[in-house]
Design an enzyme around this catalytic site. Structure first.
Site, short mmCIF file in Angstrom:
data_model
loop_
_atom_site.label_atom_id
_atom_site.label_comp_id
_atom_site.label_asym_id
_atom_site.label_seq_id
_atom_site.Cartn_x
_atom_site.Cartn_y
_atom_site.Cartn_z
N ASP A 1 0.82 -1.18 -0.07
CA ASP A 1 0.09 0.08 0.12
C ASP A 1 0.83 1.32 0.01
OD1 ASP A 1 0.79 0.31 2.76
OD2 ASP A 1 -0.89 -0.92 3.59
N HIS B 1 6.74 -7.55 -1.40
CA HIS B 1 5.51 -8.06 -2.44
C HIS B 1 5.13 -6.82 -3.42
CE1 HIS B 1 4.53 -11.26 0.87
NE2 HIS B 1 5.59 -11.59 0.16
#
Ligand code: BJW
Ligand code: ZN
Length: 258
Positions: A116, A131
């Site tokens: 995010d 990731h």
């Protein structure tokens, strides 16, 4: 759930004050207090709207190359929805406390599984994204990154270079992690004096093994999580509660009280 008054052992406070190599590994729990959903916690179904639609799917079933091959539009739409959700939220006190920790510790590495971008938004600088990042979009075939695409309601947008399908630049199950990020993370975990595992269920490899690598090399392992995880038994210090409440108190106790 409230963290209540947290007592930090004097031994840990002293260790952190003198620490020059510290690692914090974060997971979805750290962004939960910003309003983002975690992966494996139970979620009440909203029963309507897009959130309700996605609650019919297990996130792990959508975060894979197989899912994208099977139904690219379903996966694209899920990420498009999450991308918008991320744009609408802001870092919480846990993110800011970690950014502040970096100011006090010369060798501080923040390793995140989150896609995010909230750690950087909070001011963290030495961030390894294991990731990927949900705001980046690339071609599934030729890897070309793009910042503009036609959002067609019928099909997944395609690469302007090769015509391949576009996808988020995140790491799905069965895919390799970005080599530079993973190598730097392993090195930092092996060399650190203190390793924090925060807001992660610790079930996804290879990220989950970093805490054990640090432990095996003699680091003091500290876990901050809402609930016990496979790491809890091995950790030297465990704080159960919300990271957005515990982390600011920890920073206050260690670095702000003389
Ligand atoms: C709070 C809180 C609050 C809530 N405060 N806490 C070795 C053994 C077995 C399997 C494997 C292995 N090596 C590799 C594998 C396969 C696989 C794997 O690990 N599978 C396991 C699940 C069994 N790994 C991979 O495939 C990886 N690739 C790889 O290793 O390549 C080589 C290889 C492939 C195949 C075989 C062998 C080698 C890639 C993994 C990619 C993971 N991708 C995802 C999606 C990213 C994109 C997206 O966002 O959609 O990453 S899956 C998802 O899980 C996401 C997360 O980053 C990741 C971890 O989840 P996280 O962050 O821990 O979230 P949760 O929800 O699980 O936990 C939240 C925690 O917070 C909970 O504990 C709460 O209690 C707590 N909490 N509120 C504090 N306020
Ligand atoms: Zn392409």
């Amino acid at each position: 759930m409230s963290a209540g008054p947290v007592a930090f052992p004097a031994q840990l406070v002293t260790l952190l004050r003198g620490s020059s190599r510290l690692v914090a590994l974060t997971g979805a729990g750290v962004s939960q207090e910003s309003g983002l959903r975690t992966f494996r916690d139970a979620h009440p179904s909203t029963g309507s709207g897009r959130a309700g639609l996605w609650s019919q799917h297990k996130p792990e079933d959508l975060a894979s190359p197989e899912a994208f091959r099977r139904d690219p539009k379903l996966v694209w739409d899920w990420y498009a929805w999450r991308r918008e959700a991320v744009k609408a939220v802001r870092p919480n006190p846990g993110h800011y406390a970690l950014a502040e920790m970096e100011q006090h510790v010369p060798g501080f590495t923040l390793i995140t599984q989150n896609v995010d971008g909230l750690h950087r938004m909070a001011g963290s600088q030495n961030v390894l994204e294991l990731h990927g990042n949900i705001q980046r979009v690339r071609c599934a075939e030729c890897y070309t990154f793009t910042e503009v695409w036609d959002d067609d309601t019928e099909s997944v947008p395609r690469c302007r270079v090769c015509g391949g399908l576009l996808r988020p630049d995140v790491v799905w199950f069965g895919e390799s992690l970005p080599r530079d990020q993973l190598e730097a993370a392993v090195e930092a975990a092996r060399a650190c004096e203190v390793f924090f595992s925060i807001g992660t269920s610790g079930v996804v490899q290879p990220a989950a093994s970093l805490a054990f690598a640090a432990h095996n090399r003699g680091a003091v392992v500290v876990e901050i999580n809402a609930e016990p995880t496979p790491l809890t038994q091995k950790a030297d210090h465990v704080f159960h509660g919300r990271s957005g409440e515990i982390l600011p108190r920890l920073v206050e106790a260690v670095w702000k009280i003389t």
